[in-house]
Motif scaffolding. Structure first.
Motif, PDB file in Angstrom:
ATOM      1  N   LEU A  68       0.887  -1.160   0.000  1.00 37.63           N
ATOM      2  CA  LEU A  68       0.000   0.000   0.000  1.00 37.63           C
ATOM      3  C   LEU A  68       0.926   1.211   0.000  1.00 37.63           C
ATOM      4  O   LEU A  68       1.747   1.361   0.922  1.00 37.63           O
ATOM      5  CB  LEU A  68      -0.904   0.007   1.231  1.00 37.63           C
ATOM      6  CG  LEU A  68      -1.831   1.215   1.373  1.00 37.63           C
ATOM      7  CD1 LEU A  68      -2.816   1.296   0.201  1.00 37.63           C
ATOM      8  CD2 LEU A  68      -2.577   1.177   2.693  1.00 37.63           C
ATOM      9  N   VAL A  69       0.835   2.004  -1.072  1.00 39.43           N
ATOM     10  CA  VAL A  69       1.779   3.102  -1.269  1.00 39.43           C
ATOM     11  C   VAL A  69       1.067   4.443  -1.134  1.00 39.43           C
ATOM     12  O   VAL A  69       0.031   4.676  -1.766  1.00 39.43           O
ATOM     13  CB  VAL A  69       2.423   3.012  -2.674  1.00 39.43           C
ATOM     14  CG1 VAL A  69       3.390   4.170  -2.918  1.00 39.43           C
ATOM     15  CG2 VAL A  69       3.152   1.670  -2.831  1.00 39.43           C
ATOM     16  N   GLY A  70       1.623   5.317  -0.299  1.00 38.05           N
ATOM     17  CA  GLY A  70       1.092   6.675  -0.142  1.00 38.05           C
ATOM     18  C   GLY A  70       1.780   7.597  -1.137  1.00 38.05           C
ATOM     19  O   GLY A  70       3.013   7.599  -1.215  1.00 38.05           O
ATOM     20  N   LEU A  71       1.003   8.354  -1.898  1.00 36.15           N
ATOM     21  CA  LEU A  71       1.581   9.235  -2.919  1.00 36.15           C
ATOM     22  C   LEU A  71       1.365  10.694  -2.521  1.00 36.15           C
ATOM     23  O   LEU A  71       0.258  11.111  -2.198  1.00 36.15           O
ATOM     24  CB  LEU A  71       0.937   8.973  -4.288  1.00 36.15           C
ATOM     25  CG  LEU A  71       1.242   7.614  -4.913  1.00 36.15           C
ATOM     26  CD1 LEU A  71       0.500   7.475  -6.233  1.00 36.15           C
ATOM     27  CD2 LEU A  71       2.736   7.436  -5.116  1.00 36.15           C
ATOM     28  N   GLY A  72       2.442  11.467  -2.570  1.00 34.28           N
ATOM     29  CA  GLY A  72       2.372  12.889  -2.262  1.00 34.28           C
ATOM     30  C   GLY A  72       1.765  13.668  -3.418  1.00 34.28           C
ATOM     31  O   GLY A  72       1.055  13.104  -4.261  1.00 34.28           O
ATOM     32  N   THR A  73       2.099  14.952  -3.473  1.00 36.91           N
ATOM     33  CA  THR A  73       1.493  15.830  -4.474  1.00 36.91           C
ATOM     34  C   THR A  73       2.567  16.729  -5.077  1.00 36.91           C
ATOM     35  O   THR A  73       3.427  17.222  -4.344  1.00 36.91           O
ATOM     36  CB  THR A  73       0.405  16.696  -3.806  1.00 36.91           C
ATOM     37  OG1 THR A  73      -0.598  15.813  -3.270  1.00 36.91           O
ATOM     38  CG2 THR A  73      -0.229  17.660  -4.787  1.00 36.91           C
ATOM     39  N   GLY A  74       2.527  16.894  -6.378  1.00 43.27           N
ATOM     40  CA  GLY A  74       3.495  17.782  -7.029  1.00 43.27           C
ATOM     41  C   GLY A  74       3.927  17.215  -8.374  1.00 43.27           C
ATOM     42  O   GLY A  74       3.522  16.119  -8.762  1.00 43.27           O
ATOM     43  N   VAL A  88      -2.821   5.251  -1.728  1.00 45.59           N
ATOM     44  CA  VAL A  88      -3.647   6.293  -1.126  1.00 45.59           C
ATOM     45  C   VAL A  88      -3.043   7.620  -1.574  1.00 45.59           C
ATOM     46  O   VAL A  88      -1.824   7.743  -1.738  1.00 45.59           O
ATOM     47  CB  VAL A  88      -3.697   6.208   0.412  1.00 45.59           C
ATOM     48  CG1 VAL A  88      -4.333   4.926   0.880  1.00 45.59           C
ATOM     49  CG2 VAL A  88      -2.333   6.390   1.032  1.00 45.59           C
ATOM     50  N   ALA A  89      -3.931   8.589  -1.813  1.00 45.11           N
ATOM     51  CA  ALA A  89      -3.498   9.876  -2.367  1.00 45.11           C
ATOM     52  C   ALA A  89      -3.578  10.959  -1.301  1.00 45.11           C
ATOM     53  O   ALA A  89      -4.417  10.932  -0.414  1.00 45.11           O
ATOM     54  CB  ALA A  89      -4.393  10.244  -3.552  1.00 45.11           C
ATOM     55  N   THR A  90      -2.664  11.941  -1.400  1.00 45.01           N
ATOM     56  CA  THR A  90      -2.650  13.028  -0.416  1.00 45.01           C
ATOM     57  C   THR A  90      -3.392  14.259  -0.929  1.00 45.01           C
ATOM     58  O   THR A  90      -3.397  15.312  -0.280  1.00 45.01           O
ATOM     59  CB  THR A  90      -1.196  13.440  -0.096  1.00 45.01           C
ATOM     60  OG1 THR A  90      -0.541  13.741  -1.336  1.00 45.01           O
ATOM     61  CG2 THR A  90      -0.472  12.343   0.657  1.00 45.01           C
ATOM     62  N   SER A  91      -3.978  14.154  -2.120  1.00 48.52           N
ATOM     63  CA  SER A  91      -4.750  15.295  -2.634  1.00 48.52           C
ATOM     64  C   SER A  91      -5.698  14.797  -3.717  1.00 48.52           C
ATOM     65  O   SER A  91      -5.489  13.716  -4.292  1.00 48.52           O
ATOM     66  CB  SER A  91      -3.819  16.358  -3.240  1.00 48.52           C
ATOM     67  OG  SER A  91      -3.148  15.814  -4.371  1.00 48.52           O
ATOM     68  N   ARG A  92      -6.694  15.621  -4.000  1.00 44.16           N
ATOM     69  CA  ARG A  92      -7.631  15.275  -5.075  1.00 44.16           C
ATOM     70  C   ARG A  92      -6.889  15.143  -6.403  1.00 44.16           C
ATOM     71  O   ARG A  92      -7.114  14.193  -7.162  1.00 44.16           O
ATOM     72  CB  ARG A  92      -8.713  16.362  -5.202  1.00 44.16           C
ATOM     73  CG  ARG A  92      -9.844  16.222  -4.207  1.00 44.16           C
ATOM     74  CD  ARG A  92     -11.047  17.030  -4.662  1.00 44.16           C
ATOM     75  NE  ARG A  92     -10.776  18.480  -4.540  1.00 44.16           N
ATOM     76  CZ  ARG A  92     -11.132  19.193  -3.453  1.00 44.16           C
ATOM     77  NH1 ARG A  92     -11.705  18.585  -2.422  1.00 44.16           N
ATOM     78  NH2 ARG A  92     -10.889  20.488  -3.391  1.00 44.16           N
ATOM     79  N   ALA A 113      -0.500  20.571  -0.328  1.00 42.08           N
ATOM     80  CA  ALA A 113      -1.099  19.370   0.277  1.00 42.08           C
ATOM     81  C   ALA A 113      -0.320  18.910   1.500  1.00 42.08           C
ATOM     82  O   ALA A 113      -0.427  17.768   1.937  1.00 42.08           O
ATOM     83  CB  ALA A 113      -1.141  18.238  -0.749  1.00 42.08           C
ATOM     84  N   MET A 114       0.453  19.789   2.080  1.00 46.31           N
ATOM     85  CA  MET A 114       1.430  19.407   3.110  1.00 46.31           C
ATOM     86  C   MET A 114       0.798  18.790   4.354  1.00 46.31           C
ATOM     87  O   MET A 114       1.369  17.886   4.976  1.00 46.31           O
ATOM     88  CB  MET A 114       2.283  20.634   3.429  1.00 46.31           C
ATOM     89  CG  MET A 114       3.107  20.583   4.676  1.00 46.31           C
ATOM     90  SD  MET A 114       2.233  21.331   6.054  1.00 46.31           S
ATOM     91  CE  MET A 114       2.159  23.034   5.488  1.00 46.31           C
TER      92      MET A 114
END
Ligand code: DER
Length: 224
Positions: A23-29, A52-56, A101-102
């Protein structure tokens, strides 16, 4: 141009660490966007993972790349978080938050068994504070929190999106704070966290386990 090539090389190096079943968490940018493209290719080739995503915007990009996007709210952790950064020092401490999205990124980074940052070399600094330090707060608290941060020695500006204040996915506002080079990162992080209504600051002092840096002479892999 060559910055994108450096970002892409760092993104690909981090994506190579991912194994089926994670299960990988992905940041934003923009660097994470390149990692999403690389991840989509690996999933097409048979990699089985959920993200799982950290932003829309990250969720949209991940779905468009064919990735399985799960809600984070039902989970306590992820196996691996991959995220970008605005500044990265030699001790793997970072300033994050330019992407807006910090707050979610810091939660997912803390919830990750392992957190890997992907940057191009332009993000490397000898000491944090070259640029702005983003803070997320409630619109209700804008004046109060700004004043408290100014008393800590920063110039504070409300981040705008056109003629209106920028709003995060949580519909909060972002204060971009210019402290100058930060001498005592831990002390500043504690002082900021003590301000009621300060929901998240961009100092990531302990979260990062490794970094892939796209440099002109190749990829540097930094670890704690
Ligand atoms: O907000 C952040 O910390 C993001 O990771 C972002 O600032 C990273 O920047 P990038 O668009 O150059 O990847």
């Amino acid at each position: 141009d060559d910055v994108v090539a450096l970002k892409r090389a760092a993104a690909h190096a981090a994506v190579a660490e991912i194994e089926s079943g994670m299960l990988v968490g992905l940041g934003t940018g923009t660097t994470v966007s390149l990692a999403i493209a690389a991840l989509g290719e690996r999933v097409l080739a048979g990699l089985r993972i959920d993200i799982v995503a950290t932003s829309r915007i990250t969720a949209l990009q991940a779905r468009a790349a064919g990735l399985s996007v799960l809600a984070f709210d039902t989970r306590a952790g992820v196996d691996l978080a991959i995220d970008g950064a605005d500044e990265l020092d030699p001790d793997l401490r970072a300033i994050k938050g330019r992407g807006g999205a910090m707050l979610r990124e810091k939660i997912v980074a803390a919830a990750a068994a392992r957190m890997v940052v992907i940057v191009d070399a332009s993000k490397e600094v000898t000491a944090l504070g070259r640029g702005l330090l983003p803070i997320e707060t409630l619109p209700f608290a804008a004046g109060f929190v700004s004043r408290r941060i100014e008393r800590l020695g920063a110039a504070v500006s409300l981040r705008m999106a056109g003629s209106a204040p920028f709003l995060t996915d949580q519909r909060n506002i972002v204060l971009d704070c210019r402290f100058g080079v930060i001498g005592d990162c831990e002390g500043l992080a504690q002082a900021l966290s003590a301000i009621p209504g300060m929901l998240g600051h961009g100092l990531f002092l302990d979260e990062i386990d490794a970094a892939y840096v796209g440099r002109k002479d190749g990829i540097a892999r930094l670890t704690r």
